[in-house]
Design a protein around this motif. Structure first.
Motif, PDB file in Angstrom:
ATOM      1  N   THR A 184      11.541  -3.329   7.602  1.00  0.00           N
ATOM      2  CA  THR A 184      12.298  -4.311   8.378  1.00  0.00           C
ATOM      3  C   THR A 184      13.340  -3.644   9.263  1.00  0.00           C
ATOM      4  OG1 THR A 184      13.932  -4.648   6.632  1.00  0.00           O
ATOM      5  CG2 THR A 184      11.996  -6.077   6.606  1.00  0.00           C
ATOM      6  N   ALA A 185      13.561  -4.247  10.415  1.00  0.00           N
ATOM      7  CA  ALA A 185      14.528  -3.700  11.372  1.00  0.00           C
ATOM      8  C   ALA A 185      15.957  -3.865  10.889  1.00  0.00           C
ATOM      9  CB  ALA A 185      14.351  -4.369  12.731  1.00  0.00           C
ATOM     10  N   THR A 186      16.216  -4.850  10.047  1.00  0.00           N
ATOM     11  CA  THR A 186      17.579  -5.091   9.581  1.00  0.00           C
ATOM     12  C   THR A 186      17.983  -4.149   8.453  1.00  0.00           C
ATOM     13  OG1 THR A 186      16.768  -6.810   8.095  1.00  0.00           O
ATOM     14  CG2 THR A 186      17.566  -7.510  10.265  1.00  0.00           C
ATOM     15  N   ASP A 187      16.995  -3.547   7.789  1.00  0.00           N
ATOM     16  CA  ASP A 187      17.288  -2.602   6.707  1.00  0.00           C
ATOM     17  C   ASP A 187      17.729  -1.281   7.323  1.00  0.00           C
ATOM     18  OD1 ASP A 187      17.356  -0.912   4.514  1.00  0.00           O
ATOM     19  OD2 ASP A 187      15.298  -1.330   3.865  1.00  0.00           O
ATOM     20  N   ARG A 188      18.942  -0.860   7.042  1.00  0.00           N
ATOM     21  CA  ARG A 188      19.458   0.405   7.584  1.00  0.00           C
ATOM     22  C   ARG A 188      19.258   1.565   6.619  1.00  0.00           C
ATOM     23  NH1 ARG A 188      19.467  -0.546  12.775  1.00  0.00           N
ATOM     24  NH2 ARG A 188      20.681  -2.359  13.320  1.00  0.00           N
ATOM     25  N   GLY A 189      18.582   1.325   5.518  1.00  0.00           N
ATOM     26  CA  GLY A 189      18.331   2.368   4.522  1.00  0.00           C
ATOM     27  C   GLY A 189      17.172   3.272   4.916  1.00  0.00           C
ATOM     28  N   ARG A 190      16.782   4.102   3.973  1.00  0.00           N
ATOM     29  CA  ARG A 190      15.731   5.093   4.210  1.00  0.00           C
ATOM     30  C   ARG A 190      14.405   4.441   4.608  1.00  0.00           C
ATOM     31  NH1 ARG A 190      11.721   7.704   1.289  1.00  0.00           N
ATOM     32  NH2 ARG A 190      12.073   6.455  -0.551  1.00  0.00           N
ATOM     33  N   LEU A 191      14.122   3.262   4.074  1.00  0.00           N
ATOM     34  CA  LEU A 191      12.855   2.605   4.370  1.00  0.00           C
ATOM     35  C   LEU A 191      12.977   1.530   5.444  1.00  0.00           C
ATOM     36  CD1 LEU A 191      11.296   2.361   0.811  1.00  0.00           C
ATOM     37  CD2 LEU A 191      10.845   4.022   2.600  1.00  0.00           C
ATOM     38  N   GLY A 192      14.113   1.493   6.126  1.00  0.00           N
ATOM     39  CA  GLY A 192      14.256   0.585   7.246  1.00  0.00           C
ATOM     40  C   GLY A 192      13.331   1.006   8.375  1.00  0.00           C
ATOM     41  N   LEU A 193      13.031   0.066   9.255  1.00  0.00           N
ATOM     42  CA  LEU A 193      12.054   0.305  10.319  1.00  0.00           C
ATOM     43  C   LEU A 193      12.412   1.501  11.194  1.00  0.00           C
ATOM     44  CD1 LEU A 193       9.471  -0.614  11.699  1.00  0.00           C
ATOM     45  CD2 LEU A 193      10.824  -2.222  13.037  1.00  0.00           C
ATOM     46  N   ARG A 194      13.638   1.557  11.676  1.00  0.00           N
ATOM     47  CA  ARG A 194      14.026   2.649  12.578  1.00  0.00           C
ATOM     48  C   ARG A 194      13.869   4.015  11.899  1.00  0.00           C
ATOM     49  NH1 ARG A 194      16.514   2.142  17.055  1.00  0.00           N
ATOM     50  NH2 ARG A 194      17.414   0.144  16.507  1.00  0.00           N
ATOM     51  N   ARG A 195      14.383   4.141  10.696  1.00  0.00           N
ATOM     52  CA  ARG A 195      14.283   5.433   9.989  1.00  0.00           C
ATOM     53  C   ARG A 195      12.840   5.751   9.589  1.00  0.00           C
ATOM     54  NH1 ARG A 195      19.587   6.250   6.205  1.00  0.00           N
ATOM     55  NH2 ARG A 195      21.045   6.445   7.936  1.00  0.00           N
ATOM     56  N   ALA A 196      12.085   4.736   9.209  1.00  0.00           N
ATOM     57  CA  ALA A 196      10.690   4.980   8.822  1.00  0.00           C
ATOM     58  C   ALA A 196       9.874   5.495  10.003  1.00  0.00           C
ATOM     59  CB  ALA A 196      10.064   3.700   8.262  1.00  0.00           C
ATOM     60  N   VAL A 197      10.011   4.828  11.156  1.00  0.00           N
ATOM     61  CA  VAL A 197       9.248   5.235  12.353  1.00  0.00           C
ATOM     62  C   VAL A 197       9.681   6.621  12.813  1.00  0.00           C
ATOM     63  CG1 VAL A 197       8.816   4.724  14.784  1.00  0.00           C
ATOM     64  CG2 VAL A 197       8.776   2.887  13.100  1.00  0.00           C
ATOM     65  N   HIS A 198      10.984   6.797  12.969  1.00  0.00           N
ATOM     66  CA  HIS A 198      11.465   8.082  13.454  1.00  0.00           C
ATOM     67  C   HIS A 198      11.229   9.206  12.445  1.00  0.00           C
ATOM     68  CE1 HIS A 198      13.723   5.443  16.291  1.00  0.00           C
ATOM     69  NE2 HIS A 198      13.247   6.367  17.116  1.00  0.00           N
ATOM     70  N   GLY A 199      11.377   8.891  11.167  1.00  0.00           N
ATOM     71  CA  GLY A 199      11.099   9.908  10.141  1.00  0.00           C
ATOM     72  C   GLY A 199       9.657  10.355  10.167  1.00  0.00           C
ATOM     73  N   GLN A 200       8.760   9.405  10.415  1.00  0.00           N
ATOM     74  CA  GLN A 200       7.329   9.720  10.466  1.00  0.00           C
ATOM     75  C   GLN A 200       7.026  10.636  11.655  1.00  0.00           C
ATOM     76  OE1 GLN A 200       5.501   8.923   8.059  1.00  0.00           O
ATOM     77  NE2 GLN A 200       3.404   8.822   8.712  1.00  0.00           N
ATOM     78  N   CYS A 201       7.515  10.274  12.820  1.00  0.00           N
ATOM     79  CA  CYS A 201       7.206  11.042  14.034  1.00  0.00           C
ATOM     80  C   CYS A 201       8.000  12.352  14.099  1.00  0.00           C
ATOM     81  CB  CYS A 201       7.511  10.214  15.283  1.00  0.00           C
ATOM     82  SG  CYS A 201       6.534   8.712  15.407  1.00  0.00           S
ATOM     83  N   ILE A 202       9.304  12.230  14.049  1.00  0.00           N
ATOM     84  CA  ILE A 202      10.155  13.415  14.198  1.00  0.00           C
ATOM     85  C   ILE A 202       9.958  14.368  13.030  1.00  0.00           C
ATOM     86  CG2 ILE A 202      12.536  14.246  14.365  1.00  0.00           C
ATOM     87  CD1 ILE A 202      13.193  11.587  15.797  1.00  0.00           C
ATOM     88  N   GLY A 203       9.754  13.824  11.827  1.00  0.00           N
ATOM     89  CA  GLY A 203       9.523  14.680  10.659  1.00  0.00           C
ATOM     90  C   GLY A 203       8.320  15.587  10.849  1.00  0.00           C
ATOM     91  N   CYS A 204       7.245  15.028  11.397  1.00  0.00           N
ATOM     92  CA  CYS A 204       6.038  15.825  11.655  1.00  0.00           C
ATOM     93  C   CYS A 204       6.260  16.772  12.829  1.00  0.00           C
ATOM     94  CB  CYS A 204       4.859  14.906  11.920  1.00  0.00           C
ATOM     95  SG  CYS A 204       3.284  15.766  12.085  1.00  0.00           S
ATOM     96  N   HIS A 205       6.872  16.266  13.900  1.00  0.00           N
ATOM     97  CA  HIS A 205       7.118  17.092  15.078  1.00  0.00           C
ATOM     98  C   HIS A 205       7.991  18.296  14.756  1.00  0.00           C
ATOM     99  CE1 HIS A 205       6.155  13.931  18.423  1.00  0.00           C
ATOM    100  NE2 HIS A 205       5.141  14.142  17.609  1.00  0.00           N
ATOM    101  N   ALA A 206       8.997  18.116  13.915  1.00  0.00           N
ATOM    102  CA  ALA A 206       9.908  19.206  13.573  1.00  0.00           C
ATOM    103  C   ALA A 206       9.188  20.328  12.816  1.00  0.00           C
ATOM    104  CB  ALA A 206      11.071  18.682  12.743  1.00  0.00           C
ATOM    105  N   GLN A 207       8.078  20.009  12.178  1.00  0.00           N
ATOM    106  CA  GLN A 207       7.316  21.020  11.435  1.00  0.00           C
ATOM    107  C   GLN A 207       6.349  21.804  12.322  1.00  0.00           C
ATOM    108  OE1 GLN A 207       5.332  19.104   8.160  1.00  0.00           O
ATOM    109  NE2 GLN A 207       7.215  18.166   7.416  1.00  0.00           N
ATOM    110  N   GLN A 208       6.165  21.364  13.552  1.00  0.00           N
ATOM    111  CA  GLN A 208       5.219  22.017  14.459  1.00  0.00           C
ATOM    112  C   GLN A 208       5.860  23.254  15.086  1.00  0.00           C
ATOM    113  OE1 GLN A 208       2.076  20.850  14.449  1.00  0.00           O
ATOM    114  NE2 GLN A 208       2.920  19.385  13.002  1.00  0.00           N
ATOM    115  N   PRO A 209       5.052  24.227  15.469  1.00  0.00           N
ATOM    116  CA  PRO A 209       5.597  25.402  16.156  1.00  0.00           C
ATOM    117  C   PRO A 209       6.265  24.977  17.470  1.00  0.00           C
ATOM    118  CG  PRO A 209       3.225  25.651  15.769  1.00  0.00           C
ATOM    119  CD  PRO A 209       3.616  24.287  15.297  1.00  0.00           C
TER     120      PRO A 209
END
Length: 149
Positions: free
Chosen positions: A104-129
């Protein structure tokens, strides 16, 4: 005395229709090869997807044009898509793919929408060369004035 010969009947029939039999065998061969090559993956998309979840309103930044084809070459479907049950990812092609279905977008915790989406993308991108192919800064994906909502 008449003698039944399976080989004679089969091969004479085969020779009469060898073009049809060869065409059928070729189709079966290519079908099996395509199953092996695709390995259960969906067919590639022709154009980039616009990732602009309606749960993000009002928007602070525009949506992201996402090159799904390019990512399919680098990652497995389960690297991005997930539906966890008892600690296991049970997501299969055809299941819900919109992040806001669970986050959910209103959840500001670890599983909130913003953190979940960005964690998924940026987390993977940060591991790339550091090849420049995996952006981690906001404006690299959320391009202002790019025509995205």
């Amino acid at each position: 005395m008449l003698r039944f010969s399976f080989e004679k009947i089969f091969f004479s029939h085969f020779l009469e229709h060898k073009r049809v039999v060869c065409a059928i065998l070729t189709l079966v061969f290519f079908f099996i090869v395509s199953l092996i090559v695709l390995n259960g993956r969906p067919v590639a998309l022709a154009e980039p997807l616009l990732m602009a979840d309606p749960a993000f309103t009002p928007r602070e930044r525009p949506g992201v044009l996402f090159d799904h084809d390019g990512h399919m070459e680098l990652a497995d479907c389960l690297d991005c898509h997930h539906a966890f049950e008892n600690g296991r990812n049970i997501w299969e092609y055809g299941m819900e793919t919109q992040c806001s279905a669970c986050h959910t977008a209103t959840d500001r915790g670890r599983l909130g929408l913003r953190r979940a989406v960005h964690g998924q993308c940026i987390g993977c991108h940060a591991q790339q060369p550091a090849t420049g192919r995996a952006p981690v800064m906001c404006g690299a994906c959320h391009v202002r004035g790019g025509g995205q909502p």
